[in-house]
Design an enzyme around this catalytic site. Structure first.
Site, PDB file in Angstrom:
ATOM      1  N   GLU A  28      21.514   8.144 -30.077  1.00  0.00           N
ATOM      2  CA  GLU A  28      21.380   9.172 -31.101  1.00  0.00           C
ATOM      3  C   GLU A  28      21.204  10.562 -30.497  1.00  0.00           C
ATOM      4  O   GLU A  28      21.207  11.561 -31.228  1.00  0.00           O
ATOM      5  CB  GLU A  28      20.202   8.850 -32.033  1.00  0.00           C
ATOM      6  N   ARG A  29      21.080  10.652 -29.155  1.00  0.00           N
ATOM      7  CA  ARG A  29      20.927  11.968 -28.527  1.00  0.00           C
ATOM      8  C   ARG A  29      22.266  12.697 -28.377  1.00  0.00           C
ATOM      9  O   ARG A  29      22.308  13.925 -28.424  1.00  0.00           O
ATOM     10  CB  ARG A  29      20.277  11.813 -27.154  1.00  0.00           C
ATOM     11  N   PHE A  88      22.359   7.511 -23.425  1.00  0.00           N
ATOM     12  CA  PHE A  88      22.783   8.902 -23.564  1.00  0.00           C
ATOM     13  C   PHE A  88      23.501   9.426 -22.331  1.00  0.00           C
ATOM     14  O   PHE A  88      24.250  10.399 -22.428  1.00  0.00           O
ATOM     15  CB  PHE A  88      21.567   9.795 -23.852  1.00  0.00           C
ATOM     16  N   GLU A  98      11.413   4.553 -12.092  1.00  0.00           N
ATOM     17  CA  GLU A  98      12.606   5.393 -12.171  1.00  0.00           C
ATOM     18  C   GLU A  98      12.250   6.746 -12.785  1.00  0.00           C
ATOM     19  O   GLU A  98      11.687   6.807 -13.883  1.00  0.00           O
ATOM     20  CB  GLU A  98      13.672   4.694 -13.013  1.00  0.00           C
ATOM     21  N   SER A 139      17.009   1.578 -20.235  1.00  0.00           N
ATOM     22  CA  SER A 139      15.855   1.352 -19.366  1.00  0.00           C
ATOM     23  C   SER A 139      15.540  -0.140 -19.281  1.00  0.00           C
ATOM     24  O   SER A 139      15.900  -0.925 -20.168  1.00  0.00           O
ATOM     25  CB  SER A 139      14.637   2.105 -19.896  1.00  0.00           C
ATOM     26  N   CYS A 184      22.153   5.926 -13.577  1.00  0.00           N
ATOM     27  CA  CYS A 184      21.515   4.713 -13.058  1.00  0.00           C
ATOM     28  C   CYS A 184      21.996   4.392 -11.648  1.00  0.00           C
ATOM     29  O   CYS A 184      21.384   3.585 -10.954  1.00  0.00           O
ATOM     30  CB  CYS A 184      21.762   3.532 -13.986  1.00  0.00           C
ATOM     31  N   LYS A 237      26.916   0.983 -31.082  1.00  0.00           N
ATOM     32  CA  LYS A 237      25.755   1.792 -31.464  1.00  0.00           C
ATOM     33  C   LYS A 237      25.453   2.721 -30.305  1.00  0.00           C
ATOM     34  O   LYS A 237      24.826   2.342 -29.330  1.00  0.00           O
ATOM     35  CB  LYS A 237      24.549   0.891 -31.749  1.00  0.00           C
TER      36      LYS A 237
END
Length: 510
Positions: free
Chosen positions: A175-176, A148, A382, A225, A280, A172
């Protein structure tokens, strides 16, 4: 209410058995619904990719590059639309949203030079009358599973190179914030790409697993993640795929006693808190060397952090906006409490921040911890939010060990005027990307991006030359022509001369 669909074979729509809410992070309200696809939608996308990819791979690299050039022009022409759409779903301020799009475009620019990047190797006379040469050919169908936090940049990092080298690509997105990837795919069609070359399938874990298991998909790129990256890597490799899976990070900034602290504070303000820390390559840990350095740095950091402006994503004066959703806000605030419980000193507390008129928005103020230690879970993991931790180191060797021994190894920076210290640090630190007086050392597009340890699973990095290697496979040809094989057939001298002349006519390349 707006519905965000798949884009399969050039057309929107698809199954609607399940949907996911897409929020406006500034208000906390649902602004759209996104379709969550199934194996059926993926099968349709794969069928379209299989139909389109052979012809695309057979298209000469110059023509493929022209599509990339046109796509670049279209994205630039629609920059403001894309930035505002991105900002409305993610929450990052418009300036950061433009940067998100631009950093993706940098890789598209690299992909425009794909004819040069695809050149193989050649050895004449490897043996008696034997020549050896190699060529790079596309994998076939590639897929990208993107996070996201960079809904424009990371998709373009993946599909730009993958498509330029001759693959079809199935994306893909998260979805957020799923709208920008669909808009990019629409612009790619407008640029002249065949239907089926870039498609978007919306979904959650069900779609991820379908991609990882599908036998027709030859390579998968992932960013997210570390736990999920490891899962994607293991499952994809078990299915016989080539996989690159980029995970989490805990990037450190080492501050030597001779560093320009005013510049360091300015750099940390952006690197730790920009985009609400949802990067990140953010810099959430600062390591001052020596107590005096730590005290001076802390003294300068506090007013700088307290002056940061948190605002709605359309506020041109805001340094950063809300985090992406309520669940992530709660997660970050729980990490702040965890740090307090573990004994770290919370110098600036960003919890409880509310923006007038947007009290239900997903806002978190900037937080600063001091005297964080390596045994704290809040240091080891994190946080992915607007939280900066100070870990004091007594000397250079101790500071060097901190990022080197951490489970993550994405990026690291050192701030110093000492060239020897910087060189020594860069050579010895056990981290994949290093900045010297550069707080966020993301390589330019014609180099490659990738971390070490639990920050990356797989042997090949993102974009640049590594991206070309990942999305292609090498074929090596060893050839020998027997004596006489190339003799001209018997005939008139005029005919032979004509055939020789024909052999030297330069073919049309257009």
């Amino acid at each position: 209410m707006r519905t965000i669909d798949h884009l399969i074979a050039g057309h929107s729509g698809g199954g609607a058995a399940r949907q996911n809410d897409v929020f406006d992070p500034n208000t906390g309200k649902v602004q759209a619904k996104v379709q969550l696809g199934t194996q059926a939608e993926l099968d349709k996308a794969v069928a379209a990719a299989q139909a389109a990819q052979p012809g695309w791979a057979a298209t000469n690299p110059q023509r493929r590059a022209r599509v990339m050039f046109k796509f670049k022009e279209l994205v630039e022409a629609n920059m403001e639309e894309l930035a505002h759409l991105l900002s409305s779903e993610h929450g990052k301020v418009i300036a950061d949203a433009r940067g998100d799009v631009q950093r993706g475009l940098d890789v598209i620019e690299f992909a425009c030079g794909i004819p040069h990047a695809l050149k193989g190797e050649y050895t004449q006379g490897a043996g008696p009358g034997i020549d050896v040469y190699s060529m790079r050919q596309p994998i076939g169908i590639g897929a990208g599973i993107t996070p996201f936090n960079f809904p424009a940049m990371i998709p373009m990092w993946m599909f730009g190179v993958a498509i330029a080298v001759g693959n079809a690509f199935i994306l893909k997105p998260s979805e957020r914030d799923p709208s920008v990837p669909v808009r990019l795919a629409e612009l790619f069609l407008e640029a002249g790409a065949p239907e089926g070359i870039l498609q978007v399938v919306q979904g959650d874990k069900e779609m991820v697993d379908a991609i990882l298991d599908h036998p027709a998909i030859g390579a998968v790129s992932f960013v997210g993640s570390s736990d999920i990256a490891h899962y994607v890597y293991r499952r994809g490799v078990a299915a016989g795929k080539r996989v690159q899976a980029m995970g989490g990070a805990k990037n450190h900034g080492i501050v030597m006693p001779d560093a320009d602290l005013d510049q360091v504070v300015q750099d940390l303000s952006g690197a730790a808190f920009g985009s609400a820390g949802e990067r990140c390559m953010a810099l959430p840990v600062v390591v001052p060397v020596g107590e005096e350095t730590a005290d001076r740095l802390r003294e300068k950091l506090i007013p700088a952090i307290e002056s940061l402006r948190v605002g709605v994503s359309t506020d041109a004066e805001a340094h950063y906006g809300p985090v992406v959703n309520a669940a992530h806000k709660e997660r970050v605030e729980n990490w702040i409490q965890k740090g307090v419980d573990e004994g770290a000193e919370l110098v600036v507390d960003g919890r409880g921040f509310q923006l007038q008129g947007h009290e239900e928005g997903f806002f978190i103020g900037p937080s600063l911890f001091d005297r964080v230690t390596t045994d704290m879970e809040s240091y080891r993991e994190e946080i992915f939010g607007p939280v900066l931790q100070i870990v004091r180191a007594p000397d250079f060797e101790s500071a060097l060990r901190l990022p080197s021994e951490h489970q993550y190894g994405n990026g690291v920076a050192i701030f110093t005027r000492n060239g020897h210290a910087a060189r020594e640090f860069a050579h010895r630190v056990n981290v994949g990307m290093v900045g010297i007086n550069v707080p966020i050392p993301v390589p330019v597009a014609y180099h490659s991006f990738g971390g070490w340890k639990r920050s990356a699973f797989g042997d090949v990095n993102q974009h640049g030359p590594e991206g070309v290697r990942f999305w292609t496979k090498v074929k090596t040809i060893t050839q020998r022509w027997p004596d006489g094989a190339g003799d001209l057939p018997r005939g008139s001298e005029d005919g032979a001369a004509a055939r020789i002349q024909d052999a030297f006519v330069i073919p049309t390349m257009g």
